[in-house]
Design a protein around this motif. Structure first.
Motif, PDB file in Angstrom:
ATOM      1  N   ASP A   1     -66.915 -58.770  -0.462  1.00 19.67           N
ATOM      2  CA  ASP A   1     -65.622 -58.320   0.576  1.00 19.67           C
ATOM      3  C   ASP A   1     -66.190 -57.731   1.217  1.00 19.67           C
ATOM      4  O   ASP A   1     -66.613 -56.773   0.640  1.00 19.67           O
ATOM      5  N   TRP A   2     -66.139 -58.229   2.358  1.00 15.46           N
ATOM      6  CA  TRP A   2     -66.340 -57.467   4.039  1.00 15.46           C
ATOM      7  C   TRP A   2     -65.694 -56.247   3.561  1.00 15.46           C
ATOM      8  O   TRP A   2     -66.865 -54.264   4.410  1.00 15.46           O
ATOM      9  N   GLU A   3     -65.208 -55.440   3.417  1.00 16.59           N
ATOM     10  CA  GLU A   3     -64.457 -53.864   2.935  1.00 16.59           C
ATOM     11  C   GLU A   3     -64.409 -53.420   1.807  1.00 16.59           C
ATOM     12  O   GLU A   3     -65.479 -51.874   1.986  1.00 16.59           O
ATOM     13  N   HIS A   4     -64.548 -53.583   0.743  1.00 12.20           N
ATOM     14  CA  HIS A   4     -65.309 -53.436  -0.755  1.00 12.20           C
ATOM     15  C   HIS A   4     -66.018 -54.126  -1.109  1.00 12.20           C
ATOM     16  O   HIS A   4     -65.173 -54.781  -2.409  1.00 12.20           O
ATOM     17  N   PRO A   5     -67.164 -54.715  -0.481  1.00 18.06           N
ATOM     18  CA  PRO A   5     -67.890 -55.414  -1.453  1.00 18.06           C
ATOM     19  C   PRO A   5     -68.872 -54.829  -3.455  1.00 18.06           C
ATOM     20  O   PRO A   5     -68.839 -53.371  -3.641  1.00 18.06           O
ATOM     21  N   SER A   6     -68.403 -55.976  -3.819  1.00 20.95           N
ATOM     22  CA  SER A   6     -69.195 -55.189  -5.571  1.00 20.95           C
ATOM     23  C   SER A   6     -70.294 -55.120  -5.124  1.00 20.95           C
ATOM     24  O   SER A   6     -71.564 -55.417  -3.950  1.00 20.95           O
ATOM     25  N   ASP A   7     -70.730 -53.766  -6.050  1.00 19.46           N
ATOM     26  CA  ASP A   7     -72.193 -53.271  -6.557  1.00 19.46           C
ATOM     27  C   ASP A   7     -72.976 -53.840  -7.404  1.00 19.46           C
ATOM     28  O   ASP A   7     -74.411 -53.974  -6.793  1.00 19.46           O
ATOM     29  N   ASP A   8     -72.642 -55.147  -7.901  1.00 22.78           N
ATOM     30  CA  ASP A   8     -73.521 -56.136  -8.637  1.00 22.78           C
ATOM     31  C   ASP A   8     -73.992 -57.204  -8.532  1.00 22.78           C
ATOM     32  O   ASP A   8     -73.945 -58.139  -8.768  1.00 22.78           O
ATOM     33  N   LEU A   9     -74.016 -57.350  -7.177  1.00 24.83           N
ATOM     34  CA  LEU A   9     -74.041 -59.254  -6.076  1.00 24.83           C
ATOM     35  C   LEU A   9     -75.479 -58.980  -6.028  1.00 24.83           C
ATOM     36  O   LEU A   9     -76.642 -58.359  -6.749  1.00 24.83           O
ATOM     37  N   LYS A  10     -75.600 -60.434  -6.500  1.00 24.39           N
ATOM     38  CA  LYS A  10     -76.851 -61.224  -7.179  1.00 24.39           C
ATOM     39  C   LYS A  10     -77.638 -60.932  -5.878  1.00 24.39           C
ATOM     40  O   LYS A  10     -76.947 -60.921  -4.363  1.00 24.39           O
ATOM     41  N   VAL A  11     -78.794 -60.731  -5.865  1.00 26.54           N
ATOM     42  CA  VAL A  11     -80.205 -60.090  -4.777  1.00 26.54           C
ATOM     43  C   VAL A  11     -81.203 -61.166  -4.278  1.00 26.54           C
ATOM     44  O   VAL A  11     -81.767 -61.697  -5.695  1.00 26.54           O
ATOM     45  N   TYR A  12     -81.137 -61.839  -3.479  1.00 22.68           N
ATOM     46  CA  TYR A  12     -81.985 -63.055  -3.106  1.00 22.68           C
ATOM     47  C   TYR A  12     -83.276 -62.440  -2.588  1.00 22.68           C
ATOM     48  O   TYR A  12     -83.002 -61.605  -1.391  1.00 22.68           O
ATOM     49  N   GLU A  13     -84.459 -62.674  -2.759  1.00 25.69           N
ATOM     50  CA  GLU A  13     -85.600 -62.047  -2.008  1.00 25.69           C
ATOM     51  C   GLU A  13     -87.016 -62.985  -2.343  1.00 25.69           C
ATOM     52  O   GLU A  13     -87.192 -63.996  -2.923  1.00 25.69           O
ATOM     53  N   TYR A  14     -87.826 -62.486  -0.407  1.00 20.20           N
ATOM     54  CA  TYR A  14     -87.717 -63.430  -0.124  1.00 20.20           C
ATOM     55  C   TYR A  14     -89.378 -62.714  -0.046  1.00 20.20           C
ATOM     56  O   TYR A  14     -89.638 -61.796   0.928  1.00 20.20           O
ATOM     57  N   GLU A  15     -90.592 -62.766   0.613  1.00 16.83           N
ATOM     58  CA  GLU A  15     -91.916 -62.591   1.208  1.00 16.83           C
ATOM     59  C   GLU A  15     -91.943 -63.694   2.529  1.00 16.83           C
ATOM     60  O   GLU A  15     -92.644 -64.720   1.961  1.00 16.83           O
ATOM     61  N   LEU A  16     -91.223 -63.234   3.811  1.00 12.22           N
ATOM     62  CA  LEU A  16     -92.627 -63.572   4.353  1.00 12.22           C
ATOM     63  C   LEU A  16     -93.605 -63.732   5.021  1.00 12.22           C
ATOM     64  O   LEU A  16     -93.824 -62.019   5.565  1.00 12.22           O
ATOM     65  N   SER A  17     -94.705 -63.893   4.920  1.00 11.04           N
ATOM     66  CA  SER A  17     -95.549 -63.533   6.272  1.00 11.04           C
ATOM     67  C   SER A  17     -96.351 -65.100   7.490  1.00 11.04           C
ATOM     68  O   SER A  17     -95.572 -66.302   7.410  1.00 11.04           O
ATOM     69  N   ALA A  18     -97.133 -64.186   8.104  1.00 12.29           N
ATOM     70  CA  ALA A  18     -97.386 -65.134   9.080  1.00 12.29           C
ATOM     71  C   ALA A  18     -98.283 -65.729   9.316  1.00 12.29           C
ATOM     72  O   ALA A  18     -98.781 -67.256   9.021  1.00 12.29           O
ATOM     73  N   GLU A  19     -99.207 -66.203   7.390  1.00 18.54           N
ATOM     74  CA  GLU A  19    -100.862 -66.997   7.226  1.00 18.54           C
ATOM     75  C   GLU A  19     -99.248 -67.874   6.517  1.00 18.54           C
ATOM     76  O   GLU A  19     -99.869 -68.974   6.548  1.00 18.54           O
ATOM     77  N   LYS A  20     -98.196 -68.187   6.721  1.00 11.27           N
ATOM     78  CA  LYS A  20     -97.291 -69.496   6.559  1.00 11.27           C
ATOM     79  C   LYS A  20     -96.721 -69.666   6.878  1.00 11.27           C
ATOM     80  O   LYS A  20     -96.243 -68.884   8.047  1.00 11.27           O
TER      81      LYS A  20
END
Length: 146
Positions: free
Chosen positions: A75-94
């Motif tokens: 919900d763009w006006e009132h987003p939930s506080d417990d949404l899933k966080v996707y995490e990535y690590e980007l590197s110039a080596e890859k």
């Protein structure tokens, strides 16, 4: 067709006595209208959370490395506080491209001084009005300073 999710698009490289060739042969660049770069001079800078309801983006690390976190907004006006966080690590080596579909906010932080991201967008600068939305940087996750 279902909702698009973030994904890594892998590239590759080839090395011989002349040097190295890096490529993204599976990446369809036809939707791209704009390219820009962001450089973080130190690892204290945090850019979070910003996102788009319409625009999609692609991140490529061209120097150093970054932690990138994504959250799909319910919900763009009132987003939930417990949404899933996707995490990535980007590197110039890859040779990797992180695809961020519309409907997601992103946050990112350099893991090395002078790290640099190339960001591609499927819309031109100011082509869409009021599509950039920002939230507090600690809304879904805490960011370590180092």
């Amino acid at each position: 067709m279902g909702k698009l999710l973030p994904k890594i698009i892998s590239g590759g490289n080839y090395t011989d006595d002349r040097g190295q060739l890096e490529f993204f042969n599976e990446f369809d660049m036809s939707p791209i209208k704009r390219v820009y770069f962001t450089t973080h001079f130190d690892t204290d800078v945090i850019r979070a959370w910003q996102g788009h309801t319409i625009e999609s983006r692609w991140f490529i690390c061209v120097n150093g490395s970054f932690t990138v976190k994504l959250v799909e907004i319910d919900d763009w006006e009132h987003p939930s506080d417990d949404l899933k966080v996707y995490e990535y690590e980007l590197s110039a080596e890859k040779q990797e491209i992180l695809y961020i579909p519309n409907g997601f906010v992103n946050g990112f932080k350099a893991l090395e001084a002078n790290a640099k991201l190339m960001i591609l967008s499927n819309y031109g600068f100011n082509e869409i009005e009021n599509d950039q939305i920002r939230f507090d940087q600690n809304k879904w996750t805490k960011w370590d300073k180092n």
